[in-house]
Design a protein around this motif. Structure first.
Motif, PDB file in Angstrom:
ATOM      1  N   GLU A   1       0.827  -1.200   0.000  1.00  8.08           N
ATOM      2  CA  GLU A   1       0.000   0.000   0.000  1.00  8.08           C
ATOM      3  C   GLU A   1       0.862   1.251   0.000  1.00  8.08           C
ATOM      4  O   GLU A   1       2.061   1.208   0.282  1.00  8.08           O
ATOM      5  N   ASN A   2       0.189   2.390  -0.296  1.00 11.55           N
ATOM      6  CA  ASN A   2       0.841   3.697  -0.233  1.00 11.55           C
ATOM      7  C   ASN A   2       2.179   3.689  -0.982  1.00 11.55           C
ATOM      8  O   ASN A   2       3.201   4.127  -0.458  1.00 11.55           O
TER       9      ASN A   2
ATOM     10  N   GLU B   1       4.015   0.660   2.100  1.00 16.88           N
ATOM     11  CA  GLU B   1       3.548   0.175   3.389  1.00 16.88           C
ATOM     12  C   GLU B   1       3.204  -1.306   3.271  1.00 16.88           C
ATOM     13  O   GLU B   1       2.704  -1.761   2.240  1.00 16.88           O
TER      14      GLU B   1
ATOM     15  N   ALA C   1       1.068  -4.447   4.287  1.00 20.17           N
ATOM     16  CA  ALA C   1      -0.202  -4.894   4.870  1.00 20.17           C
ATOM     17  C   ALA C   1      -0.441  -6.373   4.621  1.00 20.17           C
ATOM     18  O   ALA C   1      -1.505  -6.890   4.974  1.00 20.17           O
TER      19      ALA C   1
ATOM     20  N   TYR D   1       1.174   3.819   7.931  1.00 15.42           N
ATOM     21  CA  TYR D   1       0.274   4.966   8.011  1.00 15.42           C
ATOM     22  C   TYR D   1       1.052   6.273   7.908  1.00 15.42           C
ATOM     23  O   TYR D   1       0.890   7.197   8.707  1.00 15.42           O
TER      24      TYR D   1
ATOM     25  N   PRO E   1      -3.980   3.376   2.215  1.00 20.20           N
ATOM     26  CA  PRO E   1      -4.387   2.462   3.293  1.00 20.20           C
ATOM     27  C   PRO E   1      -5.594   2.948   4.091  1.00 20.20           C
ATOM     28  O   PRO E   1      -6.113   2.206   4.925  1.00 20.20           O
TER      29      PRO E   1
ATOM     30  N   ARG F   1      -9.667  -3.359   8.638  1.00 14.63           N
ATOM     31  CA  ARG F   1      -8.809  -4.537   8.798  1.00 14.63           C
ATOM     32  C   ARG F   1      -9.379  -5.365   9.951  1.00 14.63           C
ATOM     33  O   ARG F   1      -9.411  -4.904  11.098  1.00 14.63           O
TER      34      ARG F   1
END
Length: 724
Positions: A340-341, A357, A359, A394, A444, A449
């Protein structure tokens, strides 16, 4: 006695022979330590291996043998060191306070065994050990020393023990012989200082059980003891398995002795990172060259990037079309891998800049780094290219890795140690970057989640039962909303419990009830000088309903070896006047060379107790076995095991969210020490919190350390080869 003399003399003769035998397997005995039937040998479980066993040969308070229940757990913590726990009981559920259970035994004990090192392998093995050496009631206290020698298909063992048990098992000289003519079959005979015993052992091979572990059945079909209640045979079953397959990778070969051109002589990137936290230009300054291969062109045109407009230095050439295509392919592949990101850029001096990121590799961030590094070496083929990779959570920077693509590719292909600069801070991106597509891909935020895990309240070996439990399925729903912040809601559904957790029964207050247990807003900051801070405000259910606020502040040393943290919490009852609070100060040392973390904590805790807690965690891949000591309301010693209950690579996050299992399910067992009784103490040293905390959000279960990455380079390669 003639039987003993023959057995002992044959063992003594074998121990004197200088012959190395084939490998003979070692399994758990009926008494909980590795060995034969009642006696130990001088071997221990391999490091990272656990053995779970059951047998029905009950040693009733050292007075006689009878049909009962023995449950044993053993683990190899370090090379040569084995520890274990043992529960012995006449019956499973009889209440010993009632007439049906009076006169029975129900005992929890701990064992330890150490194989003495530095003895040449072609001589013999030697070990010392203790059984039931600590606790409130030591019904089986035994100390021993034993030597073993393997010869052909035989293992001969002999030693001496000391115990106060009436029937004399392990009180004096003992000896035994193990014969393993087949990989799956062995015969055992021993003199246990009181009687001669014989048994057969059959093993179901690991390959028949999907390579998970080995299942072993043992039958004691003969004994000359005078202390057996009946003449029936005793039997046992054991399951042996490694805690993790992510260990014992082939270590990379030493790097060539030449130095990196970008750094001063005799200075590696690792050393340079420790001293200076380099930027991408210093990590690979030598790539600025005037002459390049075919398909390259000179760039003097300004490029538009996130950092503004820049002009390439005169005379610097680079293959912009090729790098652009490769950087785009890299970003696309990282999105397919579930990251992500994602942000990918390149510069005129062939630096590849990546932010992302993790995940999907929720067990361990090092797996995410390994796959991204492997993708870079796979896709970026430009000579003398460098990389700058930043792992975020994050939008909070966790790690930055820098190096040269060719150098890392040599590691993947030939196993040569790569030269990496690793820091635990964000490094300012260089100017003049050309960003690929939208700056960040796969946001994200606002994606739920859901993490599922069991939660259990339980007791072991009490007067009420061998094992009592209340089981629930726990669900933690986290939604990240902004940088470092989000909400988490936790609930549980009651599944089952033993009778003693029912209404009006002894453990009813500790029963797992269906309902919401947590609802909180959390905010995390990464501060200068290695500090982290997290605050949570919301609803907490701890038998009563509370509104509360918690705060954790942690400091991490530059290489991640040392961590100091302070936890504070204040809670007000929703339905009553009153409040509860806690304060705790902790220290952790990350001993990466031994795959251990050492923990110490002092505090005033939620239920009014205060004192100290100590723990050593022995890591095997992403699982650990912990040994702990607590001294608050009571002195307790015990062991814990933590295992991931989710695949190594979880499902990717979709626009609807993600469902995973927990990456760290922990289960503990303990006993009071220093007292003549073993009174149960629930929730000692307890601090309420949520599934979101600094350790699992930012600090990789307490393993956030540049030295940890350096010590696990082989895993970086293995994860790429597994998931490429």
């Amino acid at each position: 006695m003639p039987k003993f003399n023959t057995l002992f003399l044959s063992c003594a003769a074998a121990l004197s022979l200088p012959v190395v035998a084939s490998d003979i397997k070692t399994y758990q005995s009926f008494t909980g330590y590795t060995g034969l039937i009642n006696t130990p040998n001088a071997h221990v479980l391999n490091k990272g291996t656990i053995d779970i066993g059951y047998n029905n040969q009950l040693d009733f308070r050292g007075q006689k043998y009878m049909d009962g229940h023995n449950f044993a757990f053993s683990a190899g913590l370090l090379k040569g060191l084995e520890v274990g726990g043992f529960v012995a009981s006449n019956t499973m559920h009889d209440n010993m306070f009632h007439s049906a259970g009076r006169g029975q035994t129900r005992d929890l004990s701990f064992n330890i065994k150490y194989q003495v090192p530095y003895i040449p392998q072609d001589w013999f093995s030697f070990a010392i050990g203790a059984r039931d050496f600590e606790g409130a009631a030591n019904n089986y206290k035994t100390f021993y020393a034993v030597a073993s020698k393997e010869l052909w298909d035989f293992r001969f063992s002999g030693g001496v023990g000391s115990t106060d048990r009436r029937m004399g098992q392990m009180d004096g000289v003992f000896a035994g012989v193990e014969w393993q003519p087949l990989e799956w079959f062995s015969l055992l005979t021993e003199y246990d200082a009181e009687a001669v015993n014989a048994a057969a052992r059959i093993t179901v091979p690991k390959k028949w059980l999907y390579d998970i572990g080995e299942l072993t059945f043992t039958s004691r079909f003969y004994s000359s003891t005078d202390f057996s209640e009946d003449e029936s045979n005793y039997w046992g079953v054991n399951f042996t398995l490694p805690l993790s397959n992510q260990v014992n990778y082939p270590q990379p070969a030493p790097a060539p002795t030449h130095t990196t051109a970008a750094l001063p002589a005799k200075t590696s990137l690792k050393q340079h990172a420790t001293a200076n936290a380099p930027t991408p230009s210093t990590a690979n300054a030598a790539v600025k060259r005037a002459n390049n291969t075919a398909n390259k062109h000179t760039t003097t045109q300004a490029d538009v990037s996130r950092s503004g407009v820049h002009s390439a230095p005169l005379g610097v050439t680079y293959s912009e079309p090729t790098l652009n295509k490769q950087a785009l392919a890299l970003k696309t592949q990282l999105a397919k891998d579930g990251f992500e990101n994602i942000a990918v850029a390149y510069s005129v001096d062939k630096q590849i800049y990546i932010e992302f990121e993790n995940a999907t590799f929720n067990r361990n961030d090092i797996d995410a780094l390994g796959l991204v590094l492997g993708r870079v070496s796979e896709i970026i083929t430009e000579q003398q290219a460098g990389f700058h990779i930043q792992l975020n959570k994050y939008n909070i920077a966790l790690f930055t890795l820098q190096g040269e693509v060719d150098n890392y590719r040599e590691f993947i292909v030939n196993g040569i140690t790569p030269d990496l600069a690793i820091t635990q801070n964000a490094v300012t991106p260089p100017g003049g970057l050309t960003w690929i597509g939208a700056t960040y891909a796969n946001s994200p935020y606002f994606k739920p989640r859901l993490t599922l895990s069991p939660t259990i309240s339980n007791t072991y070996a009490t007067e009420i039962g061998v094992y009592d439990y209340s089981l629930a399925l726990k669900a933690d729903l986290e939604v990240p909303l902004w940088q470092g912040g989000g909400v988490i809601v936790s609930g549980q559904v009651h599944l089952a419990n033993s009778d003693d957790y029912d209404k009006n029964k002894p453990y009813h207050n500790y029963r797992k009830e269906t309902g919401i247990t947590r609802a909180a807003v959390h905010q995390t900051f990464k501060l200068p000088f290695g500090f982290y801070n997290q605050t949570q405000v919301g609803f907490f259910k701890e038998y009563y309903d509370f509104e509360g606020i918690t705060n954790e502040t942690a400091w991490l040393s530059k290489q991640g070896r040392h961590k100091v943290s302070a936890k504070l919490g204040y809670f007000e009852y929703q339905d009553y006047l009153g409040s509860e609070e806690y304060q705790a100060l902790s220290y952790q040392y990350n001993w990466v060379e031994q795959n251990m973390t050492l923990h110490a904590q002092v505090g005033n805790y939620f239920y009014g107790d205060s004192g100290v807690k100590l723990e050593s965690r022995f890591w095997f891949g992403d699982s650990y076995i912990g040994l702990f000591y607590e001294n608050t309301d009571a002195q307790k010693a015990g062991a814990s095991i933590s295992i991931p209950l989710t695949p190594r690579k979880d499902m990717a996050v979709t626009r609807y969210g993600q469902v995973t299992g927990t990456s760290e399910y922990r289960h503990s067992i303990s006993s009071q020490i220093g007292e003549s009784h073993n009174r149960l103490v629930f929730n000692q040293g307890y601090t309420p919190g949520t599934a979101v905390n600094l350790d699992n959000l930012l600090l990789n279960q307490g393993r956030a350390s540049s030295d940890y990455i350096y010590a696990n380079l082989a895993r970086l390669k293995e994860v790429y080869l597994t998931y490429r």
